[in-house]
Design a protein around this motif. Structure first.
Motif, PDB file in Angstrom:
ATOM      1  N   THR A  78      33.247  32.867  34.631  1.00  0.00           N
ATOM      2  CA  THR A  78      34.194  33.847  35.168  1.00  0.00           C
ATOM      3  C   THR A  78      35.322  34.127  34.180  1.00  0.00           C
ATOM      4  OG1 THR A  78      33.728  33.119  37.434  1.00  0.00           O
ATOM      5  CG2 THR A  78      35.771  34.340  37.074  1.00  0.00           C
ATOM      6  N   GLU A  79      35.834  33.056  33.557  1.00  0.00           N
ATOM      7  CA  GLU A  79      36.915  33.221  32.580  1.00  0.00           C
ATOM      8  C   GLU A  79      36.459  34.030  31.367  1.00  0.00           C
ATOM      9  OE1 GLU A  79      40.247  32.250  32.420  1.00  0.00           O
ATOM     10  OE2 GLU A  79      39.929  32.083  34.566  1.00  0.00           O
ATOM     11  N   LEU A  80      35.225  33.828  30.944  1.00  0.00           N
ATOM     12  CA  LEU A  80      34.689  34.612  29.825  1.00  0.00           C
ATOM     13  C   LEU A  80      34.669  36.090  30.187  1.00  0.00           C
ATOM     14  CD1 LEU A  80      31.715  32.390  28.578  1.00  0.00           C
ATOM     15  CD2 LEU A  80      33.931  32.692  27.482  1.00  0.00           C
ATOM     16  N   ASN A  81      34.207  36.408  31.394  1.00  0.00           N
ATOM     17  CA  ASN A  81      34.195  37.802  31.854  1.00  0.00           C
ATOM     18  C   ASN A  81      35.592  38.396  31.848  1.00  0.00           C
ATOM     19  OD1 ASN A  81      31.591  38.988  32.688  1.00  0.00           O
ATOM     20  ND2 ASN A  81      31.421  37.181  33.982  1.00  0.00           N
ATOM     21  N   SER A  82      36.536  37.664  32.422  1.00  0.00           N
ATOM     22  CA  SER A  82      37.905  38.148  32.545  1.00  0.00           C
ATOM     23  C   SER A  82      38.534  38.399  31.177  1.00  0.00           C
ATOM     24  CB  SER A  82      38.741  37.135  33.334  1.00  0.00           C
ATOM     25  OG  SER A  82      40.096  37.516  33.366  1.00  0.00           O
ATOM     26  N   ASN A  83      38.356  37.459  30.266  1.00  0.00           N
ATOM     27  CA  ASN A  83      38.990  37.585  28.944  1.00  0.00           C
ATOM     28  C   ASN A  83      38.322  38.641  28.084  1.00  0.00           C
ATOM     29  OD1 ASN A  83      41.240  35.433  28.325  1.00  0.00           O
ATOM     30  ND2 ASN A  83      39.732  34.379  29.600  1.00  0.00           N
ATOM     31  N   VAL A  84      37.027  38.813  28.204  1.00  0.00           N
ATOM     32  CA  VAL A  84      36.352  39.877  27.453  1.00  0.00           C
ATOM     33  C   VAL A  84      36.805  41.245  27.965  1.00  0.00           C
ATOM     34  CG1 VAL A  84      34.110  41.005  27.082  1.00  0.00           C
ATOM     35  CG2 VAL A  84      34.367  38.553  26.668  1.00  0.00           C
ATOM     36  N   ASP A  85      37.010  41.372  29.284  1.00  0.00           N
ATOM     37  CA  ASP A  85      37.559  42.616  29.821  1.00  0.00           C
ATOM     38  C   ASP A  85      38.931  42.911  29.211  1.00  0.00           C
ATOM     39  OD1 ASP A  85      35.364  43.081  31.418  1.00  0.00           O
ATOM     40  OD2 ASP A  85      36.259  42.264  33.238  1.00  0.00           O
ATOM     41  N   LYS A  86      39.748  41.869  29.068  1.00  0.00           N
ATOM     42  CA  LYS A  86      41.065  42.045  28.447  1.00  0.00           C
ATOM     43  C   LYS A  86      40.925  42.487  26.991  1.00  0.00           C
ATOM     44  CE  LYS A  86      43.517  38.568  31.233  1.00  0.00           C
ATOM     45  NZ  LYS A  86      44.230  37.261  31.186  1.00  0.00           N
ATOM     46  N   VAL A  87      40.007  41.864  26.269  1.00  0.00           N
ATOM     47  CA  VAL A  87      39.786  42.237  24.865  1.00  0.00           C
ATOM     48  C   VAL A  87      39.442  43.718  24.766  1.00  0.00           C
ATOM     49  CG1 VAL A  87      38.246  41.950  22.871  1.00  0.00           C
ATOM     50  CG2 VAL A  87      39.126  39.937  24.069  1.00  0.00           C
ATOM     51  N   ASN A  88      38.533  44.183  25.606  1.00  0.00           N
ATOM     52  CA  ASN A  88      38.122  45.590  25.562  1.00  0.00           C
ATOM     53  C   ASN A  88      39.269  46.522  25.922  1.00  0.00           C
ATOM     54  OD1 ASN A  88      35.483  44.979  24.810  1.00  0.00           O
ATOM     55  ND2 ASN A  88      34.763  44.862  26.921  1.00  0.00           N
ATOM     56  N   THR A  89      40.090  46.112  26.888  1.00  0.00           N
ATOM     57  CA  THR A  89      41.251  46.926  27.259  1.00  0.00           C
ATOM     58  C   THR A  89      42.230  47.030  26.094  1.00  0.00           C
ATOM     59  OG1 THR A  89      41.065  46.292  29.592  1.00  0.00           O
ATOM     60  CG2 THR A  89      43.195  47.135  28.860  1.00  0.00           C
TER      61      THR A  89
END
Length: 547
Positions: A161-172
């Motif tokens: 879940t944390e990987l998903n959340s942080n990758v979303d932040k990276v893309n943003t």
């Protein structure tokens, strides 16, 4: 002369007013995150030539620049990235440390309780209440293995879940940086090369925040930032971006992996070797290191406990003279097929020598002719022994059926799921095999209890370590890693703070200094107003001469 004096005074007045505007903007943004102190650059206006020489024409505002040091900011980003990595690693690892720590309900305590009960039973093997205590302790120990391993599995889900959340932040972040690149480039082209400081601050703040999540290299080209990973993969190229995504790993779908999509459309899985620091690196390093190690160590202890108790219990007889049954059962070793396999091969795994079984997962890969095994705990290449078409290594027997294609692979998990699947089969006190079947004593003796009691001193795990010592070694390993990570996290935090303060001394706003500067430029403004006043008086005098 009066006209020249007037223009000179007006230039000074404008410069003073602009500077006061800059100072007031600095004060207003003293607590704005990411704001870099601005400073006005003045230059002398070109002079006017006279027969006696050149006379100055006042002052010009050259530019309004940010107080910004690329080198220090680069150091800050690097430190933030390292801090993000060790902080994420420590935060997750401390959860495992708390889970495994010694307490009344820990596995170590449950093992002690079990052998204490067996010791009492050895003194009175026919006592039903003591047998019930043994059954209760066996149940509690089994439950604690299940709970501990389930919690470790839950941490894998949390990391996913944390990987998903942080990758979303990276893309943003990368999308916003690319958009700012475009806006900055447009404003620079229409602004005669003047810098849009507010947008530059926004972009640098986004890059700083991005660097906490993932290690990036920043290069500037024509005023635009290009961002790339440590291995050269581009995230931002001017106004273009390459997005990251999260998908189940092709090796093991239970683990999420980070996917980089190339401009061609080709995809690449990124590991902790590709992402060298930042929160994502800390999460991957934790999951692939201590978390997996803890699961496998726990599973190996459960395996040896179950097999040895089964062996001794099945050699005895219960109070009714019946042969002892299996005490424990658990899931067999698991095999995960790579989702990209082209062949139809499958693998079946069995244990052949418990004292050789390692606390590790394995990857076996077909190279077109042979199967190559890698022990993932230490990345050691293994050459399997082959007999009757079966692979033998590290206490395992692997039987491959079907046809494999070059590049096909499997992940072998001999012990990872044993602790969570462990179950107690004997729950009836009358089925506890306390005796040994012979003509002299029979069902009511305590000799098999004594054999069960001796298990606590047997070096079962890898043939070198007792059950309790193996668990103590696991808790010591996690405890040591956690303490080291805690020290590293504090040290990294202190270093980051020092560099941040160094950067603030360059780019930050000191309100007291700005207030002093405001007083100086107010006097400067008033002095230039006096110049204009003098020019007006001269001009009026000249007008009076014409009357």
């Amino acid at each position: 002369m009066a006209n020249s004096l007037m223009n000179t005074g007006i230039s000074g007045l404008n410069a003073a007013q602009n500077m006061l505007n800059v100072i007031s903007n600095n004060i207003s943004n003293a607590h704005t995150t990411g704001y870099n102190r601005q400073q006005q650059i003045l230059r002398q206006a070109n002079g006017t030539q006279h027969s006696f020489g050149f006379v100055g024409n006042g002052v010009c505002v050259s530019s309004v620049n940010r107080a910004f040091n690329n080198f220090v900011v680069g150091q800050l980003r690097q430190s933030q990235s390292q801090n993000g990595s060790i902080k994420a690693y420590y935060n997750e690892l401390s959860k495992v440390d708390n889970l495994l720590a010694e307490n009344d309900n820990s596995i170590s305590s449950q093992i002690n309780n079990l052998f204490a009960s067996l010791n009492k039973l050895a003194s009175n093997a026919s006592d039903a209440s003591t047998k019930q205590t043994v059954i209760s302790d066996l149940t509690s120990l089994t439950s604690q293995f299940n709970k501990t391993e389930t919690n470790l599995k839950n941490q894998i889900a949390n990391v996913n879940t944390e990987l998903n959340s942080n990758v979303d932040k990276v893309n943003t972040y990368t999308q916003q940086i690319a958009e700012l690149n475009q806006k900055i480039s447009q404003l620079q082209s229409v602004g005669g090369g003047n810098e849009p400081n507010a947008l530059l601050d926004q972009r640098d703040q986004l890059v700083n925040e991005l660097s906490e999540i993932i290690d990036i290299t920043v290069t500037e080209q024509n005023g635009q930032y290009n961002l790339s990973l440590a291995n050269g993969l581009n995230l931002v190229q001017g106004s273009s971006i390459n997005l990251l995504s999260v998908q189940p790993s092709t090796d093991d779908p239970s683990l999420n992996t980070i996917i980089y999509t190339h401009p061609s459309g080709a995809t690449q899985e990124l590991t902790s070797q590709n992402i060298t620091s930042g929160t994502l690196h800390g999460l991957l390093t934790f999951r692939d290191g201590p978390l997996t190690e803890a699961r496998n160590q726990l599973g190996l202890i459960a395996l040896n406990l179950a097999e040895r108790f089964n062996e001794v219990h099945m050699s005895g007889i219960d109070i009714n003279g019946n042969q002892g049954e299996k005490l424990f059962d658990y899931n067999h070793p698991s095999c995960v097929t790579n989702t990209k396999n082209q062949g139809n091969a499958s693998a079946k795994i069995e244990f052949n020598a418990l004292n050789e079984v390692k606390a590790s997962d394995y990857k076996i890969e077909f190279d077109g002719n042979n199967w190559i095994a890698t022990r993932l705990s230490d990345h050691q290449l293994i050459t399997p022994e082959i007999k009757d078409g079966k692979l033998f290594f590290d206490g395992l027997t692997i039987e491959i059926s079907g046809n494999a294609v070059n590049g096909d692979s499997f992940i072998i998990k001999p012990v990872a799921d044993i602790a969570s699947s462990l179950q107690l089969l004997v729950k009836d006190v009358n089925k506890l095999a306390t005796g040994i079947n012979d003509e002299e004593n029979g069902a009511g003796d305590n000799r098999n209890v004594t054999k069960l009691l001796e298990i606590q001193h047997e070096k079962l795990v890898n043939g070198t370590t007792t059950l309790k010592s193996a668990y103590t070694r696991l808790t010591n390993y996690i405890g040591s890693e956690t303490q080291t990570a805690k020290i590293s996290a504090q040290s990294s935090k202190n270093i980051t703070q020092q560099i941040y303060e160094q950067n603030q001394s360059i780019s930050g706003v000191n309100i007291e200094e700005e207030y002093i500067s405001m007083q100086v430029y107010m006097q400067y403004y008033q002095a230039n107003a006096k110049v204009i006043d003098a020019a007006t008086t001269l001009f009026d005098t000249i007008l009076g001469l014409t009357k």
